[in-house]
Design a protein around this motif. Sequence first.
Motif, PDB file in Angstrom:
ATOM      1  N   SER A  91    -100.246 -32.199 -50.615  1.00 28.86           N
ATOM      2  CA  SER A  91    -101.093 -33.380 -50.806  1.00 28.86           C
ATOM      3  C   SER A  91    -101.538 -33.839 -49.448  1.00 28.86           C
ATOM      4  O   SER A  91    -100.705 -34.043 -48.558  1.00 28.86           O
ATOM      5  CB  SER A  91    -100.338 -34.481 -51.528  1.00 28.86           C
ATOM      6  OG  SER A  91    -101.114 -35.661 -51.604  1.00 28.86           O
ATOM      7  N   SER A  92    -102.879 -34.028 -49.271  1.00 26.85           N
ATOM      8  CA  SER A  92    -103.369 -34.425 -47.955  1.00 26.85           C
ATOM      9  C   SER A  92    -104.649 -35.206 -48.094  1.00 26.85           C
ATOM     10  O   SER A  92    -105.211 -35.350 -49.190  1.00 26.85           O
ATOM     11  CB  SER A  92    -103.623 -33.180 -47.094  1.00 26.85           C
ATOM     12  OG  SER A  92    -104.785 -32.505 -47.526  1.00 26.85           O
ATOM     13  N   VAL A  93    -105.114 -35.672 -46.953  1.00 21.25           N
ATOM     14  CA  VAL A  93    -106.364 -36.439 -46.930  1.00 21.25           C
ATOM     15  C   VAL A  93    -107.562 -35.561 -47.280  1.00 21.25           C
ATOM     16  O   VAL A  93    -108.634 -36.062 -47.546  1.00 21.25           O
ATOM     17  CB  VAL A  93    -106.576 -37.072 -45.531  1.00 21.25           C
ATOM     18  CG1 VAL A  93    -105.533 -38.133 -45.270  1.00 21.25           C
ATOM     19  CG2 VAL A  93    -106.565 -35.994 -44.449  1.00 21.25           C
ATOM     20  N   TYR A 147     -97.061 -33.278 -47.133  1.00 22.82           N
ATOM     21  CA  TYR A 147     -97.748 -34.537 -47.436  1.00 22.82           C
ATOM     22  C   TYR A 147     -98.367 -35.024 -46.154  1.00 22.82           C
ATOM     23  O   TYR A 147     -97.684 -35.134 -45.124  1.00 22.82           O
ATOM     24  CB  TYR A 147     -96.781 -35.585 -47.982  1.00 22.82           C
ATOM     25  CG  TYR A 147     -97.404 -36.955 -48.132  1.00 22.82           C
ATOM     26  CD1 TYR A 147     -98.279 -37.231 -49.188  1.00 22.82           C
ATOM     27  CD2 TYR A 147     -97.161 -37.954 -47.197  1.00 22.82           C
ATOM     28  CE1 TYR A 147     -98.874 -38.467 -49.317  1.00 22.82           C
ATOM     29  CE2 TYR A 147     -97.762 -39.199 -47.311  1.00 22.82           C
ATOM     30  CZ  TYR A 147     -98.628 -39.456 -48.378  1.00 22.82           C
ATOM     31  OH  TYR A 147     -99.230 -40.688 -48.483  1.00 22.82           O
ATOM     32  N   SER A 161    -101.049 -38.095 -44.530  1.00 26.79           N
ATOM     33  CA  SER A 161    -101.692 -39.376 -44.823  1.00 26.79           C
ATOM     34  C   SER A 161    -102.226 -39.984 -43.546  1.00 26.79           C
ATOM     35  O   SER A 161    -101.861 -39.572 -42.435  1.00 26.79           O
ATOM     36  CB  SER A 161    -100.691 -40.324 -45.482  1.00 26.79           C
ATOM     37  OG  SER A 161    -101.274 -41.596 -45.687  1.00 26.79           O
TER      38      SER A 161
END
Length: 901
Positions: free
Chosen positions: A37-39, A123, A125
């Motif tokens: 999950s990333s920007v 992850y 953010s």
Amino acid sequence: METRAASAFINQFIEAYYLQHDVSKVLMMLDPQIRWSSVRCQRILNGKAEVEKMLTEAVNRKNYRIEVCEFKMEEIKEESNPFLVCYEIDALLIGENYQYSLTFFGSLTVEARESAFIIKEVYISMFQSEEQFNELLYKEMKDRKKRKQNERDYQDALYLKQVNDDLEVLTNNVPGGIFRCLDDEALTLLYMSDGFLKMLGYKRQEIKDQFDDSFRKMIDPRDRENIEQEVIQQMALGSTKQIEYRILHKDQRSIWVLDNGQLIEDPKGGYPSYYCIIIDITEEKKIREELNLALERYDIIMNQTNDVVFDWDILNDQLKYSRGLERIIPQTIPENNVKEFVFEAGHPLFHQADIPKLKRMLEKIKNKNSYVEEELRLQNSEHQYRWWRLRVSVQFDKNEQPIRAIGIIIDIDQEKQHSQFLLSRSQEDALTGIYNKMTAQRQIKSALASIDRKKFHALMIIDIDNFKEINDRLGHLFGDAVLSDIARRMKNVFRHHDIIGRIGGDEFIVFVKDMQDIESIKIKARQMLYEMHELQLNHDKQVPISCSIGIAMIPKDGDNFKLLFQKADQALYHAKKAGKNQYALYDESIINEYFGDTKVGSVVNEKIDSNENNKVLNGQLTEYVFRVLYNSKDLAEAIASILEIVGLQFDVSRVYIFESSHDGTYCKNTFEWCNSGIEPQIDYLKHVSYRDELGRNYIDNFNEDGIFYCADIHQLPEYHYNLVAKQGIKSMLQCAVMDNGEFKGYVGFDECRQNRYWTQDQIEALVFISEILSVFLLKNRAESILKQESTGLLDLLNNQNSWIYVIDPKSYEILFLNKKTSEYCQQAKIGMRCYHVFMERTSPCPFCPLKRLFESKESQNDEIYIPTFKVWVDVDATCVRWKGKEAVMLSCRDINRYKQK
């Protein structure tokens, strides 16, 4: 777990992902079931495949770079496995015209496996905590207006740059060229794509220097006014235009272009601009023109021929046909329900006797015959049936069912009539026009098989008395005239359904059918004897002309041809023995009794014209004629001189030569000599139609020796009599001019003062002189035609838009080169070998079509690359005769553009 090794692993990931953007290296560090999950993504990615796709797309569209300023990582605890690592990165986002400071927060779930590490979760953010997010959000809302405006400006700048970049790529790669010009008088150029410049061969500065950036000056002067009017008309209907015109190329030629453009108004109120795309359509234009010419030629051909092409959709029973069919038949054939129309009961389109042929053709098509042909009769607008040949080729579907029939209807009426004429001629005696021996015998046998035995019939044999004396004293030509006159009189005596034939030199046979009694048969015999008496009075010569007749009755004397012929021949013998000039009936009981009318006697007073006073030495005259023609440099002058000499020596009114046209439809009076007091006719006889003025088959007037003799023109058919009577002719003698069995005209001798009977010696001399004249005249005409054809053929070959050359099939030496071949390959010369000059080889080409050509004896077609011309060509190879020897002609057409496509 070694903390130092784990830390090094994390650092490798940060470097590969943020700095190197190395997708493959990052993927090697991930667990196959990785969760990410990333920007960069709006959802959680599962598995390497999804992560790889995301990373690859990010790298491909990257138009910036990241510079890491500081990297912070939490301490790794050794006792946990897998372990969580959190990190913080301060970085610079550097673009072409911008630079931003960013902070990335991330966490990695890493598992130690023996001596290696693997990442199980990622992850990333922009926020360290929820509080930070809220704080930033509040700040964002506070400065929203300003930031939003900055962001909009930035996005607009990015979008505009992207659009400009895309437009640049598009304009430089679109087929053809793109330009923008003002809607002013000069059509001032504001923009030109690379494709535009490449198409026309110019550089930007050259257009400025040569045309002052005026697109109007670049347009071919021939098209400027026309396209200005066309643009005005199209702009009146909208803001777009599509026109074709010529534009000047740098190499001094004009090319055809298709211009698709749109007029865009200037928001500041200046001149509107045309945004245009042009495509080079020069080749397409040429092909279209060639196609239009081909279609025009096809229309001309179809309008000049009576042949009709049709296309029948069998499944839907629909018909399409060329408009030539409307000239053939009065009815309009419907496009639908064709079979119903054709086979309609009592329909007059096809002759009823030919309807079975049509049905037979349909049955053949149904039985999967791919080609059928029949000869049929169609009724024309004059309600007459003409013969046509119907040829049909059939197309089948994958189940071998007929679906379409394409065919042609060919006018064969003249051919059929000629065939029937030839059949008639094969059945007729050439001299008299009545049945010959074999046909007469066959017809009589057929009639005997179907006669009505309640009626009376007879077989007569008629023999001319003293005919040898007529031939000996008056000549064979006079004798032939007598035989022809006798046959004509026999047709007057007997009925059309009686069978009349010539079975020997001076012997005739007649089968008289369906008479009421024997007396009526005797009356016919007496009428024939009287006609012979009339014939002698007309000729008024000192040789008597009469006949003897033997008669066998049917069924009394039998019904077998051989038996009847023998009995009629015996009766003829007794008629001859009894004194000739009478008839006799066969009768066994009174075989020695003779029956007949009173003998007709006549005295012939007038003697035949002779050359007694002419003193013509035929051998010397013919030798003189040959010598004059052989030594003459001016053939026309020599012929004119010879006609005068011959005319004076034989004392005729007129001597002339008629030559047939090339197609044999008419003849022309080309030479003429007239005796004193005789009116010349040559100026009135420049175009005499064989069909309309002389009868269709004028050659049939000539006997087997090529002689047409008419002592009295009143014996000619009406159409021929009308032509010669107005020329004052009373008697005529003509000798055919033949060339390899083909009728090419005639040499003629007219007598306008009295009826003239030519002696055999005179005829033989005139025929020989005519043959000598014919040989020299035909030779001269053939040389002229050959010279014209040779010049015309050379011009034709030199003006072809193909490379044409002729080679010796044995040595491969070049025998001929047309103009285009010589221009393209200037080193090519007569005598060189084709494979060396054109193909740059030292031996014949393995793909040369000559071998297949001589194996199949049919023309060959192939596609070959010719290095000398640097083009692909479509080659037709055909056997020809070149200067009397076997050769091969190759015709090569440029197909480079098709190969490129």
